[in-house]
Write a protein that holds these residues in place. Structure first.
Motif, PDB file in Angstrom:
ATOM      1  N   UNK A  29    -113.232  26.234 -40.399  1.00 49.51           N
ATOM      2  CA  UNK A  29    -114.069  25.825 -41.532  1.00 49.51           C
ATOM      3  C   UNK A  29    -115.071  24.753 -41.108  1.00 49.51           C
ATOM      4  N   UNK A  30    -114.610  23.827 -40.276  1.00 50.88           N
ATOM      5  CA  UNK A  30    -115.503  22.767 -39.818  1.00 50.88           C
ATOM      6  C   UNK A  30    -116.616  23.334 -38.953  1.00 50.88           C
ATOM      7  N   UNK A  31    -116.270  24.284 -38.101  1.00 51.28           N
ATOM      8  CA  UNK A  31    -117.281  24.904 -37.242  1.00 51.28           C
ATOM      9  C   UNK A  31    -118.308  25.660 -38.073  1.00 51.28           C
ATOM     10  N   UNK A  32    -117.822  26.363 -39.097  1.00 46.16           N
ATOM     11  CA  UNK A  32    -118.740  27.104 -39.960  1.00 46.16           C
ATOM     12  C   UNK A  32    -119.660  26.164 -40.722  1.00 46.16           C
ATOM     13  N   UNK A  87    -119.762  20.655 -38.816  1.00 51.70           N
ATOM     14  CA  UNK A  87    -119.391  19.236 -38.908  1.00 51.70           C
ATOM     15  C   UNK A  87    -118.674  18.739 -37.670  1.00 51.70           C
ATOM     16  N   UNK A  88    -118.679  19.550 -36.580  1.00 55.30           N
ATOM     17  CA  UNK A  88    -118.078  19.125 -35.313  1.00 55.30           C
ATOM     18  C   UNK A  88    -116.625  18.710 -35.459  1.00 55.30           C
ATOM     19  N   UNK A  89    -115.892  19.474 -36.278  1.00 59.95           N
ATOM     20  CA  UNK A  89    -114.460  19.247 -36.370  1.00 59.95           C
ATOM     21  C   UNK A  89    -114.031  18.297 -37.445  1.00 59.95           C
ATOM     22  N   UNK A  90    -114.983  17.675 -38.175  1.00 63.31           N
ATOM     23  CA  UNK A  90    -114.595  16.753 -39.236  1.00 63.31           C
ATOM     24  C   UNK A  90    -115.108  17.282 -40.568  1.00 63.31           C
ATOM     25  N   UNK A  91    -114.216  17.368 -41.528  1.00 60.87           N
ATOM     26  CA  UNK A  91    -114.605  17.854 -42.837  1.00 60.87           C
ATOM     27  C   UNK A  91    -115.361  16.777 -43.602  1.00 60.87           C
TER      28      UNK A  91
END
Length: 468
Positions: A375-378, A381-385
């Protein structure tokens, strides 16, 4: 019974109780890698005691002509009737085989005699972490057939429960793939009878158990009806598709139908749950279940009745794993989800007793992390929500938090839908100050002709919920 990437036992660098593996380190040995079904890949491997899964995978993919685009679809498993574990790329299969008895003692309730006689095989089959959406993009017939063979085995064994219209559809597609399309009624009937209904339909549907009980239930008449239904659907298949199609057409249709089952592609674990207390003696007991865990959620399946007892997406549950506190206690996987008691929203806890609870908890956590990373990649956000993407409930560091209020689970006749009302769960409410347990009031008289409507009152629980 299956394990995933997380929750796996310590690396085999630890000394095994079953002896040294150095004798196999320098010799070339024959290795059989089994596929789902009766076939196997025969390899000659140098330094078999040191070769890891990643190295072995290259040889198997080359032997099976698996294209690079589909290499992530499969993984290596160590399998036996007692335990099934998916291996990591760095695992060394030979060393894990030498530690197999240790793993059985740790993750199963098997007797010493069964453990001493059990022997694992190395199997090449579907990767738990391969998304279903990618399967439909595969064009290679050989890869599709490997996935079909595994899906069909799970359907026939009842590991993937499905409704009559689903298993009949899947049976017809199997006929098309294995008998060809275009046979007339007499030829198709003869071919189906030669291969037997159990080659196309689940064993619990065809009455594969046999014996006197099956005869008393009219097994012969039931099988004749199933055969006729299968034949009629088979004869309509070619006309419905506008004539015979290529095998890849039917392979994709089979897999696509299986994708409608929420537990397709799950890793499965064995466990037990409490039965609801019944009768004036308040007898309970436990029920054996399979727990399926996939990238999407967790599914508790009744082994005997072949239907889903509870199905939850990860956004609908919290979970935990507790270790035995005393002699005779069990490992427990706790599943918490939203429910209702007499119109009152409550939290429900289901206890799953299993020595594989550690594996289940680890796999759930890993799948949740994979989902969050995707989800973060989509979202870029570079891994951070971002704050707006985080669950309203606020997951803690362990990933066990719940995201907001979940929708109620529906009770339906389909085997795929949850049967929460048949579960023995702990129900409680959290008013922000204290946790209150809900339990029903007893009827005024056991001999009342008409029981009063269910009525629940909140009572404070002094003991730990795990004692419930």
């Amino acid at each position: 019974m299956e394990g995933g990437e997380c929750g796996f036992p310590p690396e085999p660098s630890e000394p095994s109780q079953r002896g040294s593996v150095s004798s196999a380190g320098l010799r070339a040995q024959d290795v059989l890698v089994y596929l789902v079904g009766d076939s196997a890949v025969h390899l000659t491997v140098e330094s078999v005691g040191c070769v890891n899964v990643q190295e072995l995978g290259r040889s198997v993919r080359e032997a099976l002509h698996i294209p690079e685009t589909a290499q992530e679809a499969f993984a290596f498993w160590l399998c036996s009737p007692l335990l099934e574990l998916q291996l990591k790329p760095k695992h060394q299969p030979y060393k894990l085989c030498r530690q197999w008895q240790d793993l059985l003692y740790r993750f199963t309730e098997a007797s010493e005699e069964d453990i001493s006689q059990d022997e694992p095989c190395l199997q090449y089959r579907r990767n738990v972490f391969y998304p279903k959406a990618k399967e439909l993009q595969i064009e290679d017939e050989g890869v599709l057939r490997l996935l079909y063979d595994e899906a069909k085995a799970n359907i026939l064994e009842g590991r993937y429960p499905c409704d009559p219209d689903q298993w009949l559809r899947l049976g017809v597609l199997s006929c098309a793939l294995e008998l060809g399309v275009g046979l007339d009624a007499p030829a198709a009937t003869a071919a189906i009878r030669k291969k037997k209904l159990s080659s196309f339909l689940p064993a619990h549907v065809t009455g594969g158990g046999g014996g006197l009980l099956s005869a008393l239930r009219g097994k012969g008449g039931r099988q004749a009806g199933l055969e006729q239904n299968l034949l009629e659907e088979y004869l309509q298949l070619a006309s419905a598709d506008g004539g015979a199609q290529e095998p890849t057409h039917y392979l994709r249709q089979y897999l696509s139908t299986c994708h409608s089952l929420p537990y397709y592609g799950c890793a499965f674990f064995s466990g037990d749950i409490d039965k609801p207390v019944q009768g004036i003696l308040h007898r309970g007991g436990r029920k054996t279940v399979n727990v399926g865990i996939s990238l999407e959620g967790v599914y508790v399946i009744d082994v005997k009745e072949k239907h889903v007892l509870l199905g939850l997406r990860f956004c609908e549950l919290s979970w935990d794993h507790s270790y035995p506190e005393g002699e005779g206690d069990s490992h427990i996987l706790w599943l918490e989800f939203d429910g209702e008691e007499a119109g009152t929203p409550v939290n429900k806890l289901l206890k799953i007793y299993s020595k594989q609870a550690e594996l289940m908890s680890g796999l759930i956590e890993f799948c949740v992390e994979l989902g969050a990373a995707a989800e973060a990649e989509a979202a870029g956000t570079d891994g951070e929500l971002a704050p707006s993407q985080q669950a309203p409930g606020g997951a803690g560091a362990s990933g066990r938090g719940r995201g907001g209020r979940r929708g109620k689970l529906r009770r339906q006749s389909s085997v795929v839908c949850s049967r929460v009302h048949t579960l023995s769960t702990i129900s409680y409410v959290d008013d922000g100050k204290e946790i209150k347990r809900l339990k029903p009031k007893r009827a005024a008289s056991f001999f009342s002709r008409q029981a009063p409507a269910p009525n629940y009152s909140a009572v404070q629980v002094g003991e730990n919920l795990e004692q419930g």
